[in-house]
Design a protein around this motif. Structure first.
Motif, PDB file in Angstrom:
ATOM      1  N   ASN A   1     -23.794 -35.522 -84.997  1.00  0.00           N
ATOM      2  CA  ASN A   1     -24.131 -35.924 -83.640  1.00  0.00           C
ATOM      3  C   ASN A   1     -24.652 -37.362 -83.619  1.00  0.00           C
ATOM      4  N   GLU A   2     -25.500 -37.709 -84.578  1.00  0.00           N
ATOM      5  CA  GLU A   2     -26.038 -39.070 -84.650  1.00  0.00           C
ATOM      6  C   GLU A   2     -24.934 -40.079 -84.951  1.00  0.00           C
ATOM      7  N   LEU A   3     -23.989 -39.678 -85.812  1.00  0.00           N
ATOM      8  CA  LEU A   3     -22.864 -40.559 -86.118  1.00  0.00           C
ATOM      9  C   LEU A   3     -21.996 -40.763 -84.877  1.00  0.00           C
ATOM     10  N   ALA A   4     -21.771 -39.695 -84.126  1.00  0.00           N
ATOM     11  CA  ALA A   4     -20.980 -39.809 -82.896  1.00  0.00           C
ATOM     12  C   ALA A   4     -21.677 -40.709 -81.882  1.00  0.00           C
ATOM     13  N   LEU A   5     -22.994 -40.586 -81.770  1.00  0.00           N
ATOM     14  CA  LEU A   5     -23.736 -41.463 -80.857  1.00  0.00           C
ATOM     15  C   LEU A   5     -23.639 -42.914 -81.293  1.00  0.00           C
ATOM     16  N   ARG A   6     -23.715 -43.149 -82.595  1.00  0.00           N
ATOM     17  CA  ARG A   6     -23.627 -44.517 -83.099  1.00  0.00           C
ATOM     18  C   ARG A   6     -22.247 -45.116 -82.830  1.00  0.00           C
ATOM     19  N   VAL A   7     -21.197 -44.308 -83.040  1.00  0.00           N
ATOM     20  CA  VAL A   7     -19.824 -44.787 -82.788  1.00  0.00           C
ATOM     21  C   VAL A   7     -19.634 -45.099 -81.313  1.00  0.00           C
ATOM     22  N   ARG A   8     -20.113 -44.223 -80.430  1.00  0.00           N
ATOM     23  CA  ARG A   8     -19.988 -44.482 -78.997  1.00  0.00           C
ATOM     24  C   ARG A   8     -20.770 -45.719 -78.589  1.00  0.00           C
ATOM     25  N   ALA A   9     -21.950 -45.913 -79.184  1.00  0.00           N
ATOM     26  CA  ALA A   9     -22.734 -47.112 -78.871  1.00  0.00           C
ATOM     27  C   ALA A   9     -21.999 -48.364 -79.329  1.00  0.00           C
ATOM     28  N   GLU A  10     -21.331 -48.297 -80.489  1.00  0.00           N
ATOM     29  CA  GLU A  10     -20.567 -49.451 -80.967  1.00  0.00           C
ATOM     30  C   GLU A  10     -19.370 -49.726 -80.056  1.00  0.00           C
ATOM     31  N   GLN A  11     -18.742 -48.674 -79.536  1.00  0.00           N
ATOM     32  CA  GLN A  11     -17.629 -48.867 -78.612  1.00  0.00           C
ATOM     33  C   GLN A  11     -18.099 -49.573 -77.344  1.00  0.00           C
ATOM     34  N   PHE A  12     -19.232 -49.145 -76.824  1.00  0.00           N
ATOM     35  CA  PHE A  12     -19.756 -49.813 -75.637  1.00  0.00           C
ATOM     36  C   PHE A  12     -20.185 -51.237 -75.948  1.00  0.00           C
ATOM     37  N   GLY A  13     -20.603 -51.498 -77.190  1.00  0.00           N
ATOM     38  CA  GLY A  13     -20.906 -52.872 -77.593  1.00  0.00           C
ATOM     39  C   GLY A  13     -19.673 -53.748 -77.541  1.00  0.00           C
ATOM     40  N   PHE A  14     -18.524 -53.202 -77.985  1.00  0.00           N
ATOM     41  CA  PHE A  14     -17.266 -53.950 -77.919  1.00  0.00           C
ATOM     42  C   PHE A  14     -16.875 -54.216 -76.465  1.00  0.00           C
ATOM     43  N   TYR A  15     -16.989 -53.183 -75.622  1.00  0.00           N
ATOM     44  CA  TYR A  15     -16.649 -53.353 -74.207  1.00  0.00           C
ATOM     45  C   TYR A  15     -17.572 -54.368 -73.539  1.00  0.00           C
ATOM     46  N   GLU A  16     -18.823 -54.365 -73.954  1.00  0.00           N
ATOM     47  CA  GLU A  16     -19.773 -55.334 -73.394  1.00  0.00           C
ATOM     48  C   GLU A  16     -19.369 -56.757 -73.746  1.00  0.00           C
ATOM     49  N   LYS A  17     -18.978 -56.980 -75.002  1.00  0.00           N
ATOM     50  CA  LYS A  17     -18.541 -58.320 -75.410  1.00  0.00           C
ATOM     51  C   LYS A  17     -17.279 -58.739 -74.666  1.00  0.00           C
ATOM     52  N   LEU A  18     -16.356 -57.806 -74.509  1.00  0.00           N
ATOM     53  CA  LEU A  18     -15.110 -58.109 -73.805  1.00  0.00           C
ATOM     54  C   LEU A  18     -15.363 -58.470 -72.346  1.00  0.00           C
ATOM     55  N   THR A  19     -16.167 -57.667 -71.658  1.00  0.00           N
ATOM     56  CA  THR A  19     -16.428 -57.955 -70.252  1.00  0.00           C
ATOM     57  C   THR A  19     -17.276 -59.210 -70.080  1.00  0.00           C
ATOM     58  N   ARG A  20     -18.148 -59.508 -71.038  1.00  0.00           N
ATOM     59  CA  ARG A  20     -18.932 -60.738 -70.966  1.00  0.00           C
ATOM     60  C   ARG A  20     -18.016 -61.954 -71.105  1.00  0.00           C
ATOM     61  N   THR A  21     -17.040 -61.874 -72.012  1.00  0.00           N
ATOM     62  CA  THR A  21     -16.085 -62.978 -72.172  1.00  0.00           C
ATOM     63  C   THR A  21     -15.262 -63.169 -70.904  1.00  0.00           C
ATOM     64  N   LEU A  22     -14.813 -62.070 -70.319  1.00  0.00           N
ATOM     65  CA  LEU A  22     -14.061 -62.163 -69.070  1.00  0.00           C
ATOM     66  C   LEU A  22     -14.914 -62.756 -67.954  1.00  0.00           C
ATOM     67  N   ALA A  23     -16.194 -62.406 -67.916  1.00  0.00           N
ATOM     68  CA  ALA A  23     -17.085 -62.955 -66.893  1.00  0.00           C
ATOM     69  C   ALA A  23     -17.204 -64.464 -67.038  1.00  0.00           C
ATOM     70  N   VAL A  24     -17.294 -64.951 -68.268  1.00  0.00           N
ATOM     71  CA  VAL A  24     -17.386 -66.401 -68.490  1.00  0.00           C
ATOM     72  C   VAL A  24     -16.099 -67.091 -68.039  1.00  0.00           C
ATOM     73  N   VAL A  25     -14.959 -66.520 -68.388  1.00  0.00           N
ATOM     74  CA  VAL A  25     -13.674 -67.129 -68.014  1.00  0.00           C
ATOM     75  C   VAL A  25     -13.511 -67.147 -66.494  1.00  0.00           C
ATOM     76  N   PHE A  26     -13.761 -66.017 -65.848  1.00  0.00           N
ATOM     77  CA  PHE A  26     -13.610 -65.961 -64.391  1.00  0.00           C
ATOM     78  C   PHE A  26     -14.639 -66.837 -63.686  1.00  0.00           C
ATOM     79  N   GLY A  27     -15.824 -66.942 -64.231  1.00  0.00           N
ATOM     80  CA  GLY A  27     -16.835 -67.840 -63.657  1.00  0.00           C
ATOM     81  C   GLY A  27     -16.398 -69.292 -63.736  1.00  0.00           C
ATOM     82  N   ALA A  28     -15.822 -69.692 -64.879  1.00  0.00           N
ATOM     83  CA  ALA A  28     -15.345 -71.067 -65.029  1.00  0.00           C
ATOM     84  C   ALA A  28     -14.190 -71.356 -64.074  1.00  0.00           C
ATOM     85  N   VAL A  29     -13.268 -70.405 -63.927  1.00  0.00           N
ATOM     86  CA  VAL A  29     -12.138 -70.591 -63.004  1.00  0.00           C
ATOM     87  C   VAL A  29     -12.650 -70.715 -61.573  1.00  0.00           C
TER      88      VAL A  29
END
Length: 142
Positions: free
Chosen positions: A7-35
């Motif tokens: 269960n702890e491993l599954a929580l850690r994996v899900r948290a890492e997935q959301f970390g990836f999504y956070e980085k992706l959406t943050r990058t998109l926010a910077v690009v769209f903000g600049a445009v």
């Protein structure tokens, strides 16, 4: 015990997935903000042989990019909140909270100023590409 570790491993994996999504959406926010900033600025300057359709297109691109900027920023905040909640459920998760020192704040300020200094000439050249060369050489682009 094994179920708790799984269960702890599954929580850690899900948290890492959301970390990836956070980085992706943050990058998109910077690009769209600049445009948004660039096209909003280009809409406001006087361009040689400009048409109403061109100004409307600049406004439309700026509005669409602004809406996408707001959506990606909201997604970034949602992913970050979800990641922190998942990490809080895992008792074995390391706390990655870093304390910000004065150097960190000064470093961020210097980097943002450096970024603005690097982007300014690019925006100037893009604005100049929509004008006549004589306006560009006399400095009347703005």
């Amino acid at each position: 015990m094994e179920a708790a570790i799984g269960n702890e491993l599954a929580l850690r994996v899900r948290a890492e997935q959301f970390g990836f999504y956070e980085k992706l959406t943050r990058t998109l926010a910077v690009v769209f903000g600049a445009v948004t900033i660039v096209f909003g600025y280009l809409r406001g300057i006087e361009i040689y042989a400009e048409t109403d359709a061109m100004k409307a297109a600049f406004l439309a691109v700026a509005i669409v990019a602004g809406v996408l900027f707001a959506a990606s920023l909201a997604a970034t905040i949602a992913c970050r909140t979800k990641r922190f909640r998942l990490a809080a459920k895992n008792p074995l998760a390391r706390k990655k909270r870093q304390r910000w020192y004065v150097f960190d704040y000064v470093n961020v300020i210097i980097m943002v100023l450096f970024m603005v200094c690097c982007i300014y000439p690019i925006v100037y050249v893009v604005a100049g590409s929509f004008n006549v060369g004589s306006d560009y050489s006399t400095g009347g682009v703005w």
